[in-house]
Design an enzyme around this catalytic site. Structure first.
Site, PDB file in Angstrom:
ATOM      1  CG  HIS A 270      -2.042   1.426   1.370  1.00  0.00           C
ATOM      2  ND1 HIS A 270      -3.529   1.084   1.052  1.00  0.00           N
ATOM      3  CD2 HIS A 270      -1.662   2.088   1.890  1.00  0.00           C
ATOM      4  CE1 HIS A 270      -3.823   2.053   0.917  1.00  0.00           C
ATOM      5  NE2 HIS A 270      -2.732   3.239   1.731  1.00  0.00           N
ATOM      6  CD  GLU A 271       1.418   4.010   4.059  1.00  0.00           C
ATOM      7  OE1 GLU A 271       1.726   4.861   3.039  1.00  0.00           O
ATOM      8  OE2 GLU A 271       0.638   3.170   4.575  1.00  0.00           O
ATOM      9  CG  HIS A 274       0.446   6.235  -0.405  1.00  0.00           C
ATOM     10  ND1 HIS A 274      -0.734   7.116  -1.366  1.00  0.00           N
ATOM     11  CD2 HIS A 274      -0.614   5.367   0.263  1.00  0.00           C
ATOM     12  CE1 HIS A 274      -1.859   7.071  -0.663  1.00  0.00           C
ATOM     13  NE2 HIS A 274      -1.272   5.626   0.557  1.00  0.00           N
ATOM     14  CD  GLU A 300      -5.970   5.529   0.958  1.00  0.00           C
ATOM     15  OE1 GLU A 300      -5.102   6.619   0.750  1.00  0.00           O
ATOM     16  OE2 GLU A 300      -6.162   4.309   1.430  1.00  0.00           O
TER      17      GLU A 300
HETATM   18 ZN    ZN Z   1      -3.415   5.129   1.961  1.00  0.00          ZN
END
Ligand code: ZN
Length: 507
Positions: A270-271, A274, A300
């Site tokens: 997830h990170e 980003h 997101e």
């Molecule tokens: Zn996030």
């Protein structure tokens, strides 16, 4: 000629000024990163003060009337340039941020940041003691201050609009309400059909997985996905986040639970999503307001795209599962790929948003969005919030938290100083991720087989070209239109969920 020279001087004065502000903000970010990773507890109070000092200096510098004057002087020059040229975009985006910053009095900002720190401290205590009453007066003050903050932006349609605008520029309450109502209507029957079936067995994820091995695996994984360790690093923290100090230094954090393999795996991916966005921004934008993701929802969408559409797909694990098994032979030698795939995609009616699955996740988000609106509209008082929370969980998810710690106190958002505009980005991100991924696969159908072979270049390059490189040159709406030729839609997300979970649960 004289005018051109004057314009050039003004533009370069503006750029120099903006770079200095960017440098102050990067220094503050680095202090924050340190606070969340390696700082000893004794550093806390001085660190809070140091951060506040840097933020006050950069705010004062940015809201200086000379910035407004430069932007005004450059207006006619901007009008001669193409809309998407780097210079016109720099002037336009800076003006938008400047206007937003000067409308809020500095004294209010200072008061708000003091209140934020205090409310956060009481939330930590209230959550650990399961005592909402402890933080209630602070949350009441937060609500009052959120309304006051909105009031600095006259002419809004709904009081939440200016607050939503901070995170997701251009989004309005009326639009989101309609969008979310439709999404809920389509999601609820899917959740019901899935939860009517026997729950998936995810016990294979809850064995003992040593911390250092998990960390090693996540690093190996994201290297192969395209995260550039020459321009980043991964460290451990309590609540994982991505942070950047320049396009050449974009860091991520993760957390490891030794009895829950999914935590480190998916929070890392997830990170990293980003971070790939920030690492992919045109380096010419370095030090200017264009060097950053364009909105919380778009940001997101990038983390969720990698975490879910890629990282929880069968194709992805077809390639990576043998590597994972080799890392954890005793734990996984008897677990088949299918069993593992079902485990990481277990759907259930659960209480905690951050641990919830792709199918129910948006229900958690949308009820928070509604509660925020009710508080801002004055139809829900803070003292009645815990009960309203329980009622919505009963109604929307068919499950009721026994404690407020597992209920209304679980997320930091409202307790970090703002009610309104805090949650919509998660659902927007999920919807946009599916819409972008669908567009990518339509243009390059080979993306799926490439993923099965461990080749992520086609997808990564497509994302760089279509999304990452532009930073915040385009608004979210412009970007979605440019990438997909359409406005924001629910249909791609629903198609994705129905297809994937239809197979998993034989719907
Ligand atoms: Zn996030």
């Amino acid at each position: 000629m004289q005018t051109t020279n004057k314009t050039e001087t003004k533009l370069s004065t503006l750029k120099t000024h903006l770079t200095q502000i960017n440098d102050l903000e990067a220094a503050a970010s680095l202090l924050y990163w340190d606070q969340a990773t390696y700082m000893p507890p004794g550093g806390a109070s001085a660190r809070g003060r140091q951060l506040a000092t840097l933020q006050a200096i950069s705010h004062t510098k940015f809201t200086d009337p000379s910035v407004g004057q430069l932007l005004e002087d450059l207006r006619s020059y901007e009008e001669t340039l193409p809309y998407d040229s780097d210079e016109a975009s720099l002037i336009r985006v800076t003006r938008r941020k400047y206007e937003r910053a000067v409308w809020v009095p500095a004294s209010f900002m200072a008061q708000l940041s003091r209140h934020r720190a205090e409310a956060y401290e009481f939330w930590v205590k209230a959550r650990s003691e399961n005592n909402f009453a402890l933080v209630q007066p602070y949350l009441e003050k937060t609500l009052e201050m959120s309304c006051e903050l909105a009031s600095f932006f006259p002419g809004y349609e709904h009081i939440a609009d200016p607050l939503i605008d901070f995170a997701d520029y251009g989004m309005k309450t009326s639009f989101l309400r309609t969008l979310f109502a439709e999404l809920r209507q389509q999601l609820v029957p899917i959740v019901e059909a899935i939860t009517a079936q026997p729950t998936a067995d995810n016990s294979c994820l809850h064995q003992f997985y040593p911390e250092n091995r998990q960390l090693e695996f996540t690093i190996k994984l994201i290297k192969q996905l395209g995260y550039d360790f020459q321009r980043g690093r991964q460290d451990q923290t309590h609540h994982p986040f991505m942070i950047n100090f320049s396009t050449g230094d974009v860091r991520i954090t993760t957390r490891v639970y030794e009895n829950e393999l999914g935590q480190a795996l998916f929070s890392t991916i997830h990170e990293m999503g980003h971070a790939l966005y920030e690492q992919g921004i045109n380096s010419d934008f370095e030090g200017t307001p264009l060097a950053g993701g364009t909105s919380s929802g778009i940001h997101e969408s990038q983390s969720r795209l990698w975490e879910n559409l890629v990282g929880r797909s069968r194709s992805f694990w077809q390639f990576f599962y043998p590597q994972l098994q080799a890392f954890f032979p005793t734990q996984l030698k008897d677990v088949s790929l299918d069993k593992f795939y079902r485990a990481i995609n277990k759907v259930g009616r659960t209480l905690i948003r951050t641990d919830s699955d792709e199918v129910t996740y948006n229900l958690h988000v949308m009820l928070r969005f509604d509660l925020e609106l009710q508080m801002l509209e004055g139809s829900l008082e803070v003292k009645d919030l815990p009960e309203a929370w329980r009622e919505r969980y009963r109604h929307d998810l068919g499950i009721v938290p026994e404690t407020d710690s597992e209920g209304v106190l679980q997320d930091v958002h409202w307790y970090s100083g703002q009610i309104g505009g805090m949650f919509q980005c998660y659902t927007l991100g999920n919807l946009i991720s599916a819409q972008f991924f669908e567009a990518a696969v339509e243009e390059h159908p080979e993306i799926i087989t490439k993923i099965e072979q461990g080749n992520f270049y086609t997808l990564h390059n497509w994302l760089k070209e279509k999304i990452y490189q532009h930073g915040c040159k385009y608004t979210a709406a412009e970007l979605i239109r440019g990438v997909t030729g359409d406005t924001l839609r629910i249909a791609p997300f629903i198609r994705y969920i129905k297809q994937k979970y239809g197979q998993l649960y034989q719907l």
